[in-house]
Design a protein around this motif. Sequence first.
Motif, PDB file in Angstrom:
ATOM      1  N   VAL A   1      -7.264  55.630  59.323  1.00 60.06           N
ATOM      2  CA  VAL A   1      -5.881  55.442  58.895  1.00 60.06           C
ATOM      3  C   VAL A   1      -5.407  56.632  58.071  1.00 60.06           C
ATOM      4  O   VAL A   1      -6.191  57.409  57.547  1.00 60.06           O
ATOM      5  N   CYS A   2      -4.069  56.739  57.945  1.00 60.38           N
ATOM      6  CA  CYS A   2      -3.493  57.944  57.348  1.00 60.38           C
ATOM      7  C   CYS A   2      -3.684  58.027  55.839  1.00 60.38           C
ATOM      8  O   CYS A   2      -3.495  59.098  55.256  1.00 60.38           O
ATOM      9  N   ASN A   3      -4.067  56.913  55.170  1.00 56.01           N
ATOM     10  CA  ASN A   3      -4.273  56.987  53.722  1.00 56.01           C
ATOM     11  C   ASN A   3      -5.727  57.242  53.346  1.00 56.01           C
ATOM     12  O   ASN A   3      -6.085  57.208  52.174  1.00 56.01           O
ATOM     13  N   ALA A   4      -6.588  57.502  54.338  1.00 58.85           N
ATOM     14  CA  ALA A   4      -8.002  57.749  54.059  1.00 58.85           C
ATOM     15  C   ALA A   4      -8.203  59.127  53.417  1.00 58.85           C
ATOM     16  O   ALA A   4      -7.512  60.090  53.748  1.00 58.85           O
ATOM     17  N   LEU A   5      -9.169  59.218  52.540  1.00 55.76           N
ATOM     18  CA  LEU A   5      -9.448  60.451  51.797  1.00 55.76           C
ATOM     19  C   LEU A   5     -10.028  61.528  52.704  1.00 55.76           C
ATOM     20  O   LEU A   5     -10.941  61.268  53.485  1.00 55.76           O
ATOM     21  N   ASP A   6      -9.492  62.737  52.585  1.00 59.83           N
ATOM     22  CA  ASP A   6      -9.972  63.870  53.386  1.00 59.83           C
ATOM     23  C   ASP A   6     -10.675  64.929  52.558  1.00 59.83           C
ATOM     24  O   ASP A   6     -11.559  65.615  53.058  1.00 59.83           O
ATOM     25  N   CYS A   7     -10.277  65.081  51.292  1.00 58.26           N
ATOM     26  CA  CYS A   7     -10.869  66.142  50.464  1.00 58.26           C
ATOM     27  C   CYS A   7     -11.000  65.675  49.026  1.00 58.26           C
ATOM     28  O   CYS A   7     -10.044  65.148  48.444  1.00 58.26           O
ATOM     29  N   LEU A   8     -12.198  65.875  48.466  1.00 58.77           N
ATOM     30  CA  LEU A   8     -12.439  65.579  47.056  1.00 58.77           C
ATOM     31  C   LEU A   8     -12.478  66.887  46.273  1.00 58.77           C
ATOM     32  O   LEU A   8     -13.236  67.800  46.614  1.00 58.77           O
ATOM     33  N   LEU A   9     -11.682  66.962  45.234  1.00 54.15           N
ATOM     34  CA  LEU A   9     -11.657  68.102  44.316  1.00 54.15           C
ATOM     35  C   LEU A   9     -12.364  67.679  43.032  1.00 54.15           C
ATOM     36  O   LEU A   9     -12.073  66.612  42.486  1.00 54.15           O
ATOM     37  N   VAL A  10     -13.274  68.498  42.542  1.00 58.02           N
ATOM     38  CA  VAL A  10     -14.088  68.143  41.378  1.00 58.02           C
ATOM     39  C   VAL A  10     -13.982  69.238  40.327  1.00 58.02           C
ATOM     40  O   VAL A  10     -14.169  70.428  40.634  1.00 58.02           O
ATOM     41  N   HIS A  11     -13.708  68.839  39.090  1.00 60.75           N
ATOM     42  CA  HIS A  11     -13.654  69.793  37.978  1.00 60.75           C
ATOM     43  C   HIS A  11     -15.036  70.407  37.784  1.00 60.75           C
ATOM     44  O   HIS A  11     -16.058  69.717  37.827  1.00 60.75           O
ATOM     45  N   VAL A  12     -15.074  71.713  37.568  1.00 60.91           N
ATOM     46  CA  VAL A  12     -16.342  72.434  37.462  1.00 60.91           C
ATOM     47  C   VAL A  12     -17.230  71.877  36.359  1.00 60.91           C
ATOM     48  O   VAL A  12     -18.468  71.913  36.459  1.00 60.91           O
ATOM     49  N   ALA A  13     -16.612  71.303  35.298  1.00 63.13           N
ATOM     50  CA  ALA A  13     -17.400  70.754  34.200  1.00 63.13           C
ATOM     51  C   ALA A  13     -18.161  69.498  34.619  1.00 63.13           C
ATOM     52  O   ALA A  13     -19.081  69.061  33.914  1.00 63.13           O
ATOM     53  N   ARG A  14     -17.800  68.905  35.752  1.00 61.44           N
ATOM     54  CA  ARG A  14     -18.466  67.686  36.228  1.00 61.44           C
ATOM     55  C   ARG A  14     -19.342  67.954  37.449  1.00 61.44           C
ATOM     56  O   ARG A  14     -19.737  67.019  38.161  1.00 61.44           O
ATOM     57  N   LEU A  15     -19.672  69.216  37.658  1.00 59.33           N
ATOM     58  CA  LEU A  15     -20.467  69.587  38.824  1.00 59.33           C
ATOM     59  C   LEU A  15     -21.808  68.867  38.849  1.00 59.33           C
ATOM     60  O   LEU A  15     -22.283  68.423  39.908  1.00 59.33           O
ATOM     61  N   ALA A  16     -22.418  68.687  37.685  1.00 63.20           N
ATOM     62  CA  ALA A  16     -23.729  68.030  37.632  1.00 63.20           C
ATOM     63  C   ALA A  16     -23.663  66.570  38.062  1.00 63.20           C
ATOM     64  O   ALA A  16     -24.669  65.987  38.476  1.00 63.20           O
TER      65      ALA A  16
END
Length: 415
Positions: free
Chosen positions: A249-264
């Motif tokens: 469906v069109c509301n499904a997630l395609d890309c997750l962006l993560v703040h560098v401070a939460r990389l771990a």
Amino acid sequence: MQLTHLFQQAKQASRSVASMTDEARNAVLLAVAEEIRTQSASLLQANRKDLAAMHKSNPLYDRLMLTDERLCAISHDMENVTRLPSPLGRVSHERTLDNGLRLHRVSVPFGVIGVVYEARPNVTFDVFALCFKSGNVCVLKGGRDAEASNQAAVDLIHGVLRRMGVDEQAVVLLPATHEATAEMLNAVGYIDLCIPRGGRKLIDLVRDTARIPVIETGAGVVNTYFDETGDLEKGKAIVLNAKTRRVSVCNALDCLLVHVARLADLPALLEPLAGKNVVLYADSAAYGQLEGHYPSNLLCEADAESFGREYMDYKMSVRVVRDIDEAVDHIARYGSGHSEAIITEDEQAARRFQAQVDAACVYWNAPTSFTDGAQFGLGAEIGISTQKLGPRGPMGLDEICTYKWIVEGNGQTRP
């Protein structure tokens, strides 16, 4: 033009449908909802013909499939539409001029609404329910993939309309051909508004070739940003639901962006996706952190084609960003104006994200899977508008009405 007679019949029917009472329209919709439950076996049989012609690996397969549960949900949504107040006859502006003329701006149906859509037979029922409730006639152009399913649905509706003495042309199903699409998009004077529902290619075709008014809907390149202060447990649930509830469906997630401070925290954040066999296309920073912590057969390095892509599958891209500004810049470049989300415990960051992100729906600590007319309390939806002129977001009853000015006088003339 071989279909002109169908367009003429739809236009003629629009007058009688618009003049029906809300009670009469609701009675028809309740009868159709009941018939969906009664005739579920024949609807599923028709749907199986369509499914047999499509490979299960096709991202559209899930959209095409009807089940007893989905038919019950369609029937329930139609009943919900009848419980909504009529959008017609609402006075949005009124005044009396100095010369005594009385003006009222009143909501009315568009008239005839054309909808072009792909392998989604539920759209047939949703569009009919919303159009009929709002006094509109609908002209439907489905794809070949759902031809048997759509025909069975319209046959069911026509049976109820005949039984209740309503013009059958309140819903018209066109042949599932490219030629029918071309005629529909050129039906000037017959179709008052066209709404495409489908992928980017379909929407571009309709927008670029139509000679009738168009509202763009559908294509969703959806992003979610996990901020520096994002709650990990909330994030895991939100990302999992946004990506895997229904991938097609069109509301499904395609890309997750993560703040560098939460990389771990990235391996823990995405660990639930591994259980759903979600393939990740990670940028270099994300890949380095996930390697050895996420199944190697599901982990790929992102390339230039990994972002700005509507996957409609168990696939997702991952990118690490320096801050909220880079997240907003990414969305401005790759998003489609559909739905975007931020996961954060910082209210100031959330408000800033909601203010700066240009999309129809912008979420804070909730998954984009909620972008849906029924979930928004609209009963159902005729589409998710991604444009700015006119309606935006889930389009329910109010969004498929226009207005006219009613002017009453007593012999006044203009000097």
